[in-house]
Scaffold this active site. Sequence first.
Site, PDB file in Angstrom:
ATOM      1  CG  HIS A 513      95.307  32.633  62.928  1.00  0.00           C
ATOM      2  ND1 HIS A 513      94.397  33.345  62.336  1.00  0.00           N
ATOM      3  CD2 HIS A 513      96.378  32.994  62.153  1.00  0.00           C
ATOM      4  CE1 HIS A 513      94.846  34.479  61.380  1.00  0.00           C
ATOM      5  NE2 HIS A 513      96.116  34.353  61.432  1.00  0.00           N
ATOM      6  CG  ASP A 561      88.681  26.575  69.179  1.00  0.00           C
ATOM      7  OD1 ASP A 561      89.767  26.886  68.398  1.00  0.00           O
ATOM      8  OD2 ASP A 561      88.591  25.271  69.044  1.00  0.00           O
ATOM      9  CD  GLU A 570      99.352  33.840  63.913  1.00  0.00           C
ATOM     10  OE1 GLU A 570     100.047  33.885  62.669  1.00  0.00           O
ATOM     11  OE2 GLU A 570      99.199  35.090  64.267  1.00  0.00           O
TER      12      GLU A 570
END
Length: 619
Positions: A513, A561, A570
């Site tokens: 992310h 994932d 993230e």
Amino acid sequence: MHNHWGGSLEMSATDLATDDDRSRNMEWDRASVSYQQHYQHLDETQQSWLLGPPERKKKKYVDLGCIVCSTKAIKWTVYGILFVAFVIVLPVLIAKLVPKHKHPPSPPDNYTLALHKALLFFNAQKSGKLPKSNGIPWRGNSGLTDGSTLTDVKGGLVGGYYDAGDNIKFHFPMSFAMTMLSWSAIEYEHKYKAIGEYDHIRDLIKWGTDYLLLTFNSTATKIDKIYSQVGDAKNNSNTPDDHYCWERPEDMDYTRDVQIAISAPDLGGEMAAALAAASIVFRDDNLYSQKLVKGATTVFAFARRMSPRAPYSRGNPEIAPFYNSTGFWDEYMWGAAWMYYATGNNSYLSLATNPSLAKNAKGALMIPDLSALSWDNKLPAAMLLLTRMRMFLNPGYPYEEMLRSYHNLTGLTMCSYLQTYHVFNFTKGGLIELNHGRGQPLQYVASAAFLASLFADYMNATDVPGWYCGNSYISLDVIRRFATSQIDYILGANPLNMSYVVGFGKKFPKHVHHRGASIPHNNIKYSCTGGWQWRDSKNPNPNTINGAMVGGPDKFDKFQDVRTDFSYTEPTMAGNAGLVAALVSLASSGGNGVDKNTIFSAVPPLYPVSPPPPPPWRP
């Protein structure tokens, strides 16, 4: 007749007759031999007078132009030169000509390999005008107009780091990350140098501290505000901002507001800690180090001022949903400890060991959540930092009582990390749940591993083999095993056999992310909503953000994932700073243990200096 010299002087007639005969027989040749007998009784000097010097062998000489030397001296000089050549030169030639069979150096361990990667994450997070040596080909200059409308900041707020997968610069966790990096560089400078990363980590720290010095008037002695954030986001809003838009930092085309804090005891305390710790790292650059100390002194005074104190994030919708500070007493203790180490000013140590400060920080209550080091909770780190002073310097009165309390509480914090005491749950795969199974657990795990490893190194350096958890004696290898087990889990020793550090190992997250990593570096500028196609794509990121530690698995050791689920994928500044610190503490490259004395460079002698010896006595 009596002889006074020791014998008789009487002579008989017989003796006289015999002597007369002997005399007559010897008279005939006395004249002929008198000269010979006389000569035989001459000494060497007398002979030389009469006969002259004996004949000597003539020496041979060689005329060398400027000097005349005997052939014998030249001969021995040549022999000497040949001897030196044989004894010294010949072995050197043999040593150089004979093939060497060197043992190859030991390959770096996994912690060292992962550390090289983890540091690169910070290069990928840099904002501002990047140097050519930054080393991230898909990153470029960005945020060059940040803070450009501010009238009191020359050049604006350009630089610093983006916090995570978005493009916001949160100064609170950024400061914490710089403090952690500096702490690791102070304790393990020898390891960073051994693996060739010391200059790199100094560059990363300076990139952060240069920026933090812009966020307030660091040249003044008194300030009334801090710029606390650049960029913003509102949940569930359709207004273009750093969350709604999915754009590379280089392509940002929306307004980036600057947040101002007029009361910031927590942010000010953390900034002071970051600048003070960095001043120790840069102790070899006196001008910059003193600049950092001055800035730290100013911002800590702002944090401590007696105006109504409130966390910097209170009531701010641009900050509170993301980095809401829950208190500031821990930052006071943390900041004061670093200020003391950076300046040697006893007033900071008195503050850090003030019983009322410790009471307000709730350190003695042993609340489990307060054992987890994070961007919001510095209490366990502050107590360990002050415990270091007791273990290495033992200052005694008037600090001993509180330092002993911090030491005991630090030991209890380490006990709480051990699975046998059931303070925290562990996943079946062995991961400690310091945030009680909520998302992004690894940032807390990495920081706890660092504290545990550092505590073990402190005890080892002071020849203490262990500590007590209640009535049970715990040896150092137990807490070190905890630290290695948690970092090993992060690096791939988990039920999924997946490394949660991007680029490390064969299997790692591919859908991180992260805006910059997920959008192709293809000279095409994607708009605010045009970038959504890359956010929602099922394809792996086109750019690998090496070294990024993602949020991590859930409490069942499962991991998704998926780029759109930030709780799994993230990375953050604070998380990676804890990871870097833990990795360098566990790495074997450069030797084990901490630097015992560097952190105390500015600390004055704790006891009166011994008087000089008296002058030597003279009569």
